[in-house]
Write an enzyme that holds these catalytic residues in place. Structure first.
Site, PDB file in Angstrom:
ATOM      1  N   ASP A 130       0.860  -1.174   0.000  1.00 35.36           N
ATOM      2  CA  ASP A 130       0.000   0.000   0.000  1.00 35.36           C
ATOM      3  C   ASP A 130       0.902   1.231   0.000  1.00 35.36           C
ATOM      4  O   ASP A 130       1.794   1.357   0.842  1.00 35.36           O
ATOM      5  CB  ASP A 130      -0.911   0.013   1.229  1.00 35.36           C
ATOM      6  CG  ASP A 130      -1.806   1.236   1.260  1.00 35.36           C
ATOM      7  OD1 ASP A 130      -2.622   1.397   0.343  1.00 35.36           O
ATOM      8  OD2 ASP A 130      -1.678   2.043   2.212  1.00 35.36           O
ATOM      9  N   GLU A 141      -1.534  -1.433  -5.837  1.00 34.31           N
ATOM     10  CA  GLU A 141      -2.796  -0.837  -6.251  1.00 34.31           C
ATOM     11  C   GLU A 141      -2.552   0.186  -7.348  1.00 34.31           C
ATOM     12  O   GLU A 141      -1.569   0.931  -7.303  1.00 34.31           O
ATOM     13  CB  GLU A 141      -3.471  -0.162  -5.054  1.00 34.31           C
ATOM     14  CG  GLU A 141      -4.868   0.339  -5.332  1.00 34.31           C
ATOM     15  CD  GLU A 141      -5.513   0.918  -4.095  1.00 34.31           C
ATOM     16  OE1 GLU A 141      -6.714   1.266  -4.163  1.00 34.31           O
ATOM     17  OE2 GLU A 141      -4.825   1.027  -3.059  1.00 34.31           O
ATOM     18  N   ASP A 163      -3.186   1.399   7.184  1.00 39.22           N
ATOM     19  CA  ASP A 163      -2.284   1.160   6.064  1.00 39.22           C
ATOM     20  C   ASP A 163      -1.944  -0.318   5.907  1.00 39.22           C
ATOM     21  O   ASP A 163      -1.944  -0.853   4.797  1.00 39.22           O
ATOM     22  CB  ASP A 163      -1.007   1.983   6.250  1.00 39.22           C
ATOM     23  CG  ASP A 163      -1.292   3.474   6.252  1.00 39.22           C
ATOM     24  OD1 ASP A 163      -2.226   3.888   5.551  1.00 39.22           O
ATOM     25  OD2 ASP A 163      -0.589   4.224   6.960  1.00 39.22           O
TER      26      ASP A 163
END
Length: 412
Positions: free
Chosen positions: A194, A278, A359
């Site tokens: 992330d 992502e 996170d």
């Protein structure tokens, strides 16, 4: 696969004039070809072909008194400039057709551009000498700072001059991942990543890598250099010197950020067999008030390094959609808790009662969305108390309480 290796060039005083002439000649041929095609388009005529442009702008133009100067350098440089224009048009039309991300139409080049480059192919008969110098046609043997060994014989070399006045040589080589000696051994570890601002990368195993914030650390120096530049008279030599100082300060920041991304991406690829990230809308975030920290983090460059290094070293690289609710779903039980403000860094799941780090939980969800089997233990900060069922929310007394017990309960 094709790889590009870049090394620092150190031309001496007499060797600096030859690349400067090459940059100018290639730029003039590029602009003339672009002007010819735009004129044909405005007149409703078909685009001139590259062969016709080459004959008119290079071969025939050298015979005229006004265009004798292109004969002082290798014709390959001018031919490659026309190839660059073809590539620019191809990318533009492919973007209109949806084959690739949209790019603007080809534009005229300026001698004031931050980056000047010329390309030599094998036909130009350039070579790497036995002493380690780069021998370029009509330039000479230029000293190179070699930082690594090329895996194979390069096919082309591009000489680049950046805004800070530094020279680089960029080689394109063919590399076979199956026979590459630097291939990494297989491992069973997988990871989801992330991306953030305070922490540039948060791994699904709970590891957080702090963001060095190179631009923020250099803000004072950049501010002083920019103020000094603004005080100089336009067109003066002192303004040119001040501009170089600003460019050098920015180059140091970019070099430090690039080195950090290389080290971090290599470490992640070496330790994990599969990596999932992502797909963030960096362009959209760059239009908000977070533009400066987003650009300073360099997410796109980091993800690009992960992708090509995974392909080179036999790893698996996965990218999930940007609309995946990784920050809203509990990685333990899968209950969706809804959107949360950015200041909420720890939240409690209403389903399982676990307290989750925002996170790390998102990193675990990134890995799971990509189909990687990862443990969700890293996302949980500490176990929370499960909410009591509705039927057990109150206290039921089997008999009527005495006045003393009721008084004690009220006092408590």
């Amino acid at each position: 696969m094709r790889l590009r290796y870049s090394f620092r060039l150190y031309p001496n005083g007499s060797q600096r004039s030859a690349p400067t002439r090459a940059f100018g000649c290639a730029r003039v041929v590029y602009n003339d070809a672009l002007r010819a095609r735009e004129t044909a388009r405005a007149d409703g005529l078909p685009f001139p072909r590259t062969g016709d442009l080459s004959k008119a702008l290079i071969t025939e133009a050298k015979k005229t008194p006004d265009r004798e100067w292109p004969g002082e350098l290798s014709a390959v440089v001018l031919q490659q400039s026309l190839r660059d224009l073809d590539t620019a048009y191809r990318n533009f039309f492919d973007g209109l057709k949806g084959k690739r991300p949209r790019t603007g139409a080809p534009r005229f080049k300026s001698r004031k551009d931050n980056r000047q480059a010329v390309r030599f192919t094998a036909n130009a008969r350039w070579k790497i000498t036995s002493g380690g110098d780069l021998s370029l046609p009509k330039v000479g043997d230029v000293r190179v700072k070699w930082s690594r060994v090329l895996p194979s014989e390069p096919s082309t070399v591009t000489v680049v001059k950046d805004a800070a006045g530094r020279y680089f040589c960029s080689f394109v080589v063919e590399s076979d991942p199956d026979t590459d000696l630097t291939r990494m051994p297989d491992t069973d570890a997988v990871v989801g990543i992330d991306l953030g601002l305070t922490h540039v990368a948060i791994l699904s195993d709970g590891t957080k890598i702090d963001s060095p914030k190179f631009l923020r650390r250099a803000e004072k120096k950049l501010k002083r250099a920019q103020q000094s530049l603004s005080r100089k008279a336009k067109g003066s030599n002192n303004r040119g010197k001040a501009r170089l100082k600003v460019a050098e300060a920015h180059a140091k920041v970019a070099d430090a950020r690039r080195e950090f991304h290389h080290q971090l991406s290599t470490k992640v690829i070496r330790e994990n067999q599969a990596v999932a990230v992502e797909d963030l809308a960096v362009k959209g975030l760059a239009r908000t008030n977070l533009a400066r920290p987003v650009h300073d983090a360099g997410w796109s460059a980091f993800v690009t390094m992960l992708e090509y290094k995974a392909a080179r070293y036999g790893r698996t690289f996965l990218r999930i959609g940007r609309f995946e609710p990784t920050s809203q779903v509990c990685s333990n039980c899968g209950v969706k808790g809804g959107p949360k403000p950015l200041d909420v860094r720890v939240w409690q799941c209403q389903g399982c009662g676990g307290r989750l780090d925002r996170d790390v939980n998102a990193a675990v969800n990134v890995a799971k969305a990509a189909g990687l089997a990862v443990s969700a233990c890293g996302a949980q900060v500490r176990p929370g108390l499960l909410p009591a069922p509705r039927s057990e929310a109150g206290t039921r007394l089997s008999a009527a309480p005495s006045a003393r017990s009721v008084e004690g309960i009220t006092a408590r």
